[in-house]
Motif scaffolding. Structure first.
Motif, short mmCIF file in Angstrom:
data_model
loop_
_atom_site.label_atom_id
_atom_site.label_comp_id
_atom_site.label_asym_id
_atom_site.label_seq_id
_atom_site.Cartn_x
_atom_site.Cartn_y
_atom_site.Cartn_z
N TRP A 205 -10.54 2.68 -0.71
CA TRP A 205 -9.03 3.11 -1.39
C TRP A 205 -9.11 4.20 -1.56
O TRP A 205 -10.43 5.09 -2.29
CB TRP A 205 -8.95 2.01 -2.13
CG TRP A 205 -8.02 0.37 -2.62
CD1 TRP A 205 -9.65 -0.38 -2.45
CD2 TRP A 205 -7.07 0.72 -1.51
NE1 TRP A 205 -8.76 -1.90 -1.52
CE2 TRP A 205 -7.41 -1.19 -1.36
CE3 TRP A 205 -5.70 1.21 -1.03
CZ2 TRP A 205 -6.20 -1.43 -0.91
CZ3 TRP A 205 -5.06 -0.06 -0.37
CH2 TRP A 205 -5.05 -1.22 -0.69
N TYR B 217 -5.34 9.02 3.26
CA TYR B 217 -3.81 8.61 3.27
C TYR B 217 -3.26 9.02 4.61
O TYR B 217 -3.32 9.90 5.10
CB TYR B 217 -2.94 9.29 1.59
CG TYR B 217 -3.93 9.05 0.52
CD1 TYR B 217 -3.32 7.59 -0.75
CD2 TYR B 217 -4.46 9.68 0.20
CE1 TYR B 217 -4.06 7.65 -1.26
CE2 TYR B 217 -5.11 9.79 -0.99
CZ TYR B 217 -4.69 8.44 -1.98
OH TYR B 217 -5.46 8.11 -2.67
N GLY C 108 -6.58 2.11 3.20
CA GLY C 108 -7.44 1.39 2.47
C GLY C 108 -7.27 -0.13 2.45
O GLY C 108 -6.82 -0.59 1.89
N GLY C 109 -8.52 -0.58 1.91
CA GLY C 109 -8.48 -2.05 1.80
C GLY C 109 -8.68 -3.12 2.94
O GLY C 109 -9.44 -4.30 3.24
N ARG D 231 1.16 -1.58 0.17
CA ARG D 231 -0.36 0.52 -0.01
C ARG D 231 0.89 1.39 -0.19
O ARG D 231 0.36 2.01 0.02
CB ARG D 231 -0.51 0.05 0.67
CG ARG D 231 -0.06 0.10 2.49
CD ARG D 231 -1.23 -0.44 3.51
NE ARG D 231 -2.56 -1.09 3.22
CZ ARG D 231 -3.45 -0.99 2.78
NH1 ARG D 231 -4.46 -0.11 2.89
NH2 ARG D 231 -4.21 -2.23 2.80
N ASP E 214 -1.88 4.70 1.48
CA ASP E 214 -2.76 4.61 1.56
C ASP E 214 -3.22 3.20 2.48
O ASP E 214 -3.16 2.40 2.85
CB ASP E 214 -3.74 4.14 0.27
CG ASP E 214 -4.89 4.18 0.02
OD1 ASP E 214 -6.30 3.79 0.83
OD2 ASP E 214 -5.16 3.97 -1.44
#
Length: 248
Positions: free
Chosen positions: A29, A33, A17-18, A3, A15
């Protein structure tokens, strides 16, 4: 899963996300950040890559004197900039000695930030929860300590499991070598005396979360009791940062 986003001068831009939550949702995503200092961004490829992410809000967790000395993200009409200095008791990790154990030492510093930076941490959560803020990036100097604390709070309120929160914190280890190289470049003639400088073992975050639980019953209890986080703010965070629940 890698990431880390690749930049020339940024070494710890990631990131968030996920990640799956305990109730089966997934963090979106490209929405949130975490990073090392965006003051290292300059015109050119890095700057174009950053602007291409569509970031609309930048949260700088450093002291104003750090910003004066090392610079801030260049101003741009596409995003709003907020300086929320969460740490109120300066300390210098580079001058520590080898006998200082990284886990207990840094966890205690994080607990100080959690107690001192209440107003700033609460405001950061509000900015992240605001759907109108668009994609958000928050950062400190190395993207490890102050940034790691805020990331843990956000992920915890989204109900990402603690083991995953700890694993996310430890990903800074992939950037440690370059962060140390940055420090040496910025401090010619100085000796780096702490062998754990730039490291982020999971033990640090585990001890910090355990410390919040000991004081407030749980990290969520800390957010409620100390930061004044209520159900409305948590719901806003979840609406803004989680993928929509699947319809069955």
């Amino acid at each position: 899963m890698d990431r880390h986003l690749v930049f020339e001068r940024l070494h710890n831009f990631r990131d968030l996300g996920g990640y799956a939550t305990e109730d089966g949702r997934v963090v979106r995503w490209g929405r949130l950040y975490r990073s090392d200092s965006l003051g290292k961004l300059r015109e050119g490829g890095d700057w174009d890559r950053f602007l291409g992410l569509g970031v609309r809000t930048v949260i700088d967790l450093r002291y104003p004197w750090e910003i004066d000395g090392r610079g801030r993200v260049p101003a741009h009409p596409s995003f709003a900039y907020h300086n929320l200095s969460v740490e109120h008791r300066p300390y210098d990790q580079s001058r520590l000695t080898a006998d200082v154990a990284i886990g207990p030492y840094l966890a205690e510093r994080y607990l100080e930030v959690a107690e001192d930076g209440v107003r700033e941490l609460r405001r950061a959560l509000e900015l992240i929860a605001d759907a109108g803020s668009g994609p958000v990036v928050f950062h400190c100097a190395s993207g490890k300590d102050r940034t790691g604390l805020l990331a843990a709070l956000v992920l915890g309120l989204l109900r990402v499991p603690e083991d995953v929160v700890i694993e996310d914190f430890a990903l800074t280890g992939l950037a440690t070598e370059r962060l140390v190289a940055d420090w040496r470049e910025n401090h010619p003639g100085r000796e780096l005396t702490w062998p754990d400088f730039g490291r982020a073992p999971g033990e640090v975050m585990r001890l910090f979360l355990d410390g919040l639980a000991a004081r407030y019953g749980s990290p969520a209890g800390y957010a409620t009791e100390r930061l004044g986080v209520d159900g409305a703010l948590v719901d806003a965070l979840r609406r803004n940062l989680l993928e929509p629940a699947s319809v069955r």
